[in-house]
Design an enzyme around this catalytic site. Structure first.
Site, PDB file in Angstrom:
ATOM      1  N   SER A  76       0.949  -1.147  -0.115  1.00  0.00           N
ATOM      2  CA  SER A  76       0.000  -0.035   0.106  1.00  0.00           C
ATOM      3  C   SER A  76       0.772   1.260   0.085  1.00  0.00           C
ATOM      4  CB  SER A  76      -0.817  -0.092   1.213  1.00  0.00           C
ATOM      5  OG  SER A  76      -1.630   1.348   1.412  1.00  0.00           O
ATOM      6  N   TYR A  91      -1.498  -0.169  10.433  1.00  0.00           N
ATOM      7  CA  TYR A  91      -1.326  -0.647   8.798  1.00  0.00           C
ATOM      8  C   TYR A  91      -0.337  -0.471   8.044  1.00  0.00           C
ATOM      9  CZ  TYR A  91      -3.681  -1.346   4.186  1.00  0.00           C
ATOM     10  OH  TYR A  91      -3.923  -1.501   2.739  1.00  0.00           O
TER      11      TYR A  91
END
Length: 250
Positions: free
Chosen positions: A140, A153
Site C-alpha cells: 500500500s 496498517y
C-alpha cells in the site's frame, strides 16, 4: 518475444474473493492460468467465474498456523510447482495510534504481515520448482506515506515492501522474482467506509492528479503483467498504482 498470457501457469492467490484479490483472480483465469484461491469463505466465487474449471479453492484463516500447513499440502496435492504467488490478504482498523489496544495492532500484524511471511516461506520449494516464478505482494502507499489509514496498517505494509526487496535479492539465483504493488485508494469493500464520507473522498480526489479513486482491475492488470514472463527482468520493485498521488506530493 513472450506472449501476453498466463497459460500453463499455476497461481496461488490469498484473499481472492473480493476487491483487488477477486479482480486478480478473474484476470489470471482469463489469461489462462490455473488459480488456487484461499479465503475464509470462497463459496461466492465457486463455479461463477469465466474459465472456472481452472479455479481451485480452499477455505480457512491464514492467521492460523495449522491452516497454513494445510494450504501448503493443498498446493502439493494440486501441483508440483508454483509459478505465481499473490499475497493479497489483509485487513485494517482505522483509528488514532493511542486508541489501539495491543490486541488490535497484534491482529493487524498477524493478518497483514506474519501470515504473508509464513505463506511465502512455505511456498518457496514450489516456487523454486518453477524456475521462473513471480511473487507479488499487495502492499500500500500507506507503507511509504501517511495517508491517514492508521499507523499499524502502514507499519505492516512498509515491512512487506522491505521484505519484497530482500527476497528479490536472495531468491534471484533460483529464478524467483519478487515485487510489490502499492495501491492508493481503490474502490473495494476495505475502503468503502472511507469513500462514503464526502469530505474524506474529496480530500482523496484533491490529492490525486487523475481526480478519482482507482478500480480493482487497474491493480489486477499490473499484477498480471508482473506474473508474466514478459516481466522477466523486473524484480525488487514496489510499484504504486496511485493516479499520480506520489508524484504530486502535498
Amino acid at each position: 518475444m513472450a506472449d501476453w498470457t498466463l497459460k500453463g501457469k499455476k497461481a496461488l492467490v490469498t484473499g481472492g474473493t473480493k476487491g483487488i484479490g477477486l479482480a486478480i483472480v478473474k484476470e489470471f483465469l482469463e489469461l489462462g492460468a490455473e488459480v488456487l484461491v484461499v479465503a475464509r469463505d470462497t463459496k461466492s466465487i465457486q463455479g461463477r467465474l469465466k474459465n472456472s474449471a481452472n479455479l481451485f479453492t480452499i477455505d480457512g484463516d491464514l492467521s492460523d498456523s495449522h491452516f497454513r500447513i494445510q494450504l501448503a499440502n493443498k498446493v502439493a496435492e494440486n501441483w508440483d510447482k508454483l509459478d505465481i504467488l499473490v499475497n493479497n490478504v489483509g485487513t485494517n482498523i482505522r483509528k488514532k495510534f493511542i486508541d489501539y489496544s495491543e490486541e488490535e495492532y497484534r491482529k493487524l500484524f498477524e493478518v497483514n504481515l506474519f501470515s504473508l511471511t509464513e505463506i511465502t516461506r512455505l511456498s518457496y520449494p514450489f516456487l523454486k520448482n518453477s524456475t521462473a516464478a513471480s511473487v507479488i505482494n499487495i502492499a500500500s502507499v500507506a507503507g511509504t506515506f501517511d495517508v491517514q489509514s492508521g499507523p499499524p496498517y502502514g507499519m505492516t505494509k512498509a515491512a512487506i515492501i522491505q521484505l519484497t526487496r530482500h527476497l528479490a535479492v536472495e531468491w534471484a539465483s533460483v529464478g524467483i522474482r519478487v515485487n510489490s504493488i502499492s495501491p492508493w485508494y481503490i474502490q473495494t469493500p476495505l475502503t468503502e467506509s472511507v469513500l462514503l464520507q464526502p469530505d474524506r473522498l474529496q480530500k482523496i480526489i484533491d490529492r490525486t492528479p487523475l481526480s478519482r479513486v482507482g478500480q480493482p482491475e487497474e491493480v489486477a492488470n499490473l499484477a498480471a503483467f508482473l506474473a508474466m514472463d514478459l516481466a522477466s527482468y523486473i524484480t525488487g520493485q514496489d510499484i504504486m498504482v496511485d493516479g499520480g498521488m506520489s508524484a504530486k506530493g502535498l
